[in-house]
Design an enzyme around this catalytic site. Structure first.
Site, PDB file in Angstrom:
ATOM      1  N   ARG A  91      -7.137  14.519  19.962  1.00 45.91           N
ATOM      2  CA  ARG A  91      -5.955  15.573  19.388  1.00 45.91           C
ATOM      3  C   ARG A  91      -6.490  16.690  18.589  1.00 45.91           C
ATOM      4  NH1 ARG A  91      -2.961  11.730  15.757  1.00 45.91           N
ATOM      5  NH2 ARG A  91      -1.649  13.668  15.487  1.00 45.91           N
ATOM      6  N   THR A 102      -9.758  10.563  -0.685  1.00 45.58           N
ATOM      7  CA  THR A 102      -9.915   9.568  -1.669  1.00 45.58           C
ATOM      8  C   THR A 102     -11.264   9.008  -1.505  1.00 45.58           C
ATOM      9  OG1 THR A 102      -7.776   8.746  -1.543  1.00 45.58           O
ATOM     10  CG2 THR A 102      -9.013   7.323  -2.408  1.00 45.58           C
ATOM     11  N   LYS A 120      -3.353   2.258  11.291  1.00 49.72           N
ATOM     12  CA  LYS A 120      -4.418   1.850  10.623  1.00 49.72           C
ATOM     13  C   LYS A 120      -3.883   1.129   9.094  1.00 49.72           C
ATOM     14  CE  LYS A 120      -6.007   6.201  10.019  1.00 49.72           C
ATOM     15  NZ  LYS A 120      -5.551   6.870  11.102  1.00 49.72           N
ATOM     16  N   LYS A 121      -2.806   1.538   8.825  1.00 52.26           N
ATOM     17  CA  LYS A 121      -2.096   0.896   7.615  1.00 52.26           C
ATOM     18  C   LYS A 121      -1.669  -0.648   7.883  1.00 52.26           C
ATOM     19  CE  LYS A 121      -2.790   3.812   4.391  1.00 52.26           C
ATOM     20  NZ  LYS A 121      -3.421   3.545   3.211  1.00 52.26           N
ATOM     21  N   SER A 155      -0.660   6.920  14.519  1.00 54.75           N
ATOM     22  CA  SER A 155      -2.080   7.201  13.907  1.00 54.75           C
ATOM     23  C   SER A 155      -1.983   6.612  12.568  1.00 54.75           C
ATOM     24  CB  SER A 155      -2.687   8.544  13.934  1.00 54.75           C
ATOM     25  OG  SER A 155      -3.784   8.749  13.232  1.00 54.75           O
ATOM     26  N   ASP A 159       0.806  -1.259   0.014  1.00 55.16           N
ATOM     27  CA  ASP A 159      -0.154   0.008   0.091  1.00 55.16           C
ATOM     28  C   ASP A 159       0.892   1.137  -0.015  1.00 55.16           C
ATOM     29  OD1 ASP A 159      -2.465   1.412  -0.091  1.00 55.16           O
ATOM     30  OD2 ASP A 159      -2.839   0.895   1.960  1.00 55.16           O
ATOM     31  N   LYS A 160       0.277   2.406  -0.362  1.00 59.80           N
ATOM     32  CA  LYS A 160       0.958   3.599  -0.185  1.00 59.80           C
ATOM     33  C   LYS A 160       0.187   4.665   0.779  1.00 59.80           C
ATOM     34  CE  LYS A 160      -0.083   6.939  -2.443  1.00 59.80           C
ATOM     35  NZ  LYS A 160      -1.114   8.073  -2.578  1.00 59.80           N
ATOM     36  N   HIS A 161       0.652   5.578   1.332  1.00 63.65           N
ATOM     37  CA  HIS A 161       0.024   6.528   2.086  1.00 63.65           C
ATOM     38  C   HIS A 161       0.515   7.971   1.871  1.00 63.65           C
ATOM     39  CE1 HIS A 161      -2.624   8.274   5.099  1.00 63.65           C
ATOM     40  NE2 HIS A 161      -1.806   8.898   5.576  1.00 63.65           N
ATOM     41  N   SER A 162      -0.249   8.986   1.447  1.00 58.83           N
ATOM     42  CA  SER A 162       0.144  10.266   1.572  1.00 58.83           C
ATOM     43  C   SER A 162      -0.181  11.146   2.611  1.00 58.83           C
ATOM     44  CB  SER A 162      -0.473  10.931  -0.018  1.00 58.83           C
ATOM     45  OG  SER A 162      -0.171  12.334  -0.147  1.00 58.83           O
TER      46      SER A 162
END
Length: 437
Positions: A169, A121, A188-189, A184, A81-84
């Site tokens: 937060r 997304t 999740k990832k 955080s 996966d990727k995350h931005s």
């Protein structure tokens, strides 16, 4: 031990033990830590930081507060996966998921909604009629082996401790804490059952991290913690000093995605970022040994039509129309007013405040100022001129898509206020600053 003692340890600059961190996460999920106690510990972490070992423990405990997907023996390729970290016009996940799937990887992407000036997304995908981002973990587990990629929204079953901590937060001015951001994102990832993760850490006037130093600190934290948690991870630091691609706005970005996948138009900066991220995903997943061969495979996924085919299958499997790619104008919302934003002088375009452009999309109705607000899928900007482009007075810089003429006028003025037209071309920001991990 009682919550007050755990808070005191971190307040005084000490390190929390694994047992203390696990008790805190348990307190997040069973409410044995009050709102005030959670806020106090979050502030203590914000002020005094955490070691890598502490963040690894916090991340894994938050991940394990819910279900962790297990793909052992179910797939014949790596789970990636990727995350931005977020920006304006960033629709890379929509393009990249079917591309890496076409290359033999599996991508179960749990995506989010828009936050502040950054687009989400999930919001983009939900502009497709019928597409449901709300899926059970059982349905995700059934679909991923068949499709190769599944992009859905966050499930209440995944990392529930993070939802409560993030909400607190958000109202206690501790969102910017690097240890808490790291935990955080990764809780999740990592709950997706990944073999490899690639982070896209944005830098610039359209990003949360404005400087290379701040972005590098976050990237190093995420890479060190994720690797410490057993998931091969790399971070790319990429530019967000202008909108990524030629559109900003939900349906407009889906349309740009379809044009990208089918080869009608691929904006050069967006294409380069997508290939760089995808190549690193394929290499970390063990499918390719070098970047050149990985990029070649990704380009073939586009030229062969396989990536577009996989995207179409995913849309259909999640409730959307089977012929979206063939008939996008039939399904994607169109704004009643489209108005050009034109250059007021000759010169070279540079963007000074990309956050303001993201907020202009929000004010048009393409984002939320409060969680319950409905989004207008049709609004935003298209035909965006890239930074460094030479223009003449009267040339089109972008097109505003709006619900009415007054909103279009305001958004057009906001667009012009966010840029400069300089007599000489300004030095270009590097698209890819560097890679960590």
């Amino acid at each position: 031990m009682i919550p007050q003692e755990i808070i005191k340890t971190k307040r005084n600059g000490g390190s929390l033990s694994q047992a203390e961190i696990k008790q805190f996460v348990k307190g997040l999920t069973d409410d044995s830590f009050s709102e005030g106690q959670v806020a106090s510990l979050a502030m203590a972490i914000y002020l005094n930081g955490m070691s890598v070992d502490e963040i690894v423990t916090l991340t894994l405990a938050m991940r394990d507060s819910g279900t962790v997907l297990n793909w052992q023996g179910k797939l014949n390729g790596p789970v990636v996966d990727k995350h931005s970290t977020g920006g304006v016009g960033d629709k890379v996940t929509l393009m990249l998921a079917p591309m890496v799937a076409a290359c033999g990887a599996f991508m179960p992407s749990i995506a989010g909604r828009g936050l502040g000036h950054t687009g989400g997304t999930v919001d983009k995908l939900e502009t497709i009629p019928g597409y449901s981002c709300t899926q059970s973990l059982e349905k995700i587990s059934q679909l991923l082996p068949k499709l190769g990629c599944v992009i859905v929204g966050q499930s209440s079953q995944l990392a529930p401790a993070d939802r409560r901590l993030y909400a607190i937060r958000d109202v206690t001015a501790t969102v910017e804490s690097i240890p808490l951001i790291t935990a955080s994102i990764l809780s999740k990832k990592l709950s997706e059952g990944l073999d490899a993760l690639v982070m896209d850490v944005k830098i610039g006037n359209g990003a949360i991290m404005r400087t290379v130093n701040d972005a590098s600190a976050l990237a190093n934290s995420i890479v060190n913690v994720a690797n410490g948690a057993g998931v091969s991870t790399r971070a790319l630091l990429t530019d967000m000093n202008q909108i990524l691609g030629a559109t900003a706005g939900n349906a407009l970005e889906v349309m740009e995605t379809l044009d990208y996948l089918t080869g009608k138009y691929r904006e050069p900066r967006l294409h380069q970022v997508t290939l760089e991220l995808g190549a690193n995903m394929l290499m970390l997943g063990g499918l390719y040994q070098d970047k050149a061969s990985a990029i070649k495979a990704l380009e073939h996924s586009l030229s062969s039509g396989k990536a577009a085919e996989i995207f179409a299958r995913m849309v259909s499997a999640l409730g959307g129309p089977a012929d979206l790619i063939e008939k996008p104008q039939q399904y994607l919302a169109l704004a009643p007013v489209v108005q050009d934003v034109v250059a007021s002088a000759d010169g070279y375009v540079s963007y000074q405040d990309t956050v303001a452009l993201g907020m202009a999309v929000v004010r048009l109705g393409g984002g939320r100022s409060h969680p319950s607000q409905q989004i207008d899928p049709a609004v935003g900007f298209s035909q965006i001129v890239a930074a460094g482009t030479q223009v003449r007075q009267g040339d089109v810089l972008a097109r505003v898509h709006a619900a009415n003429r007054d909103a279009a006028q305001v958004a057009g003025a906001e667009y012009l206020a966010a840029l400069r037209i300089n007599a000489v071309q300004q030095p270009a920001f590097p698209l890819l600053h560097h890679t960590i991990g």
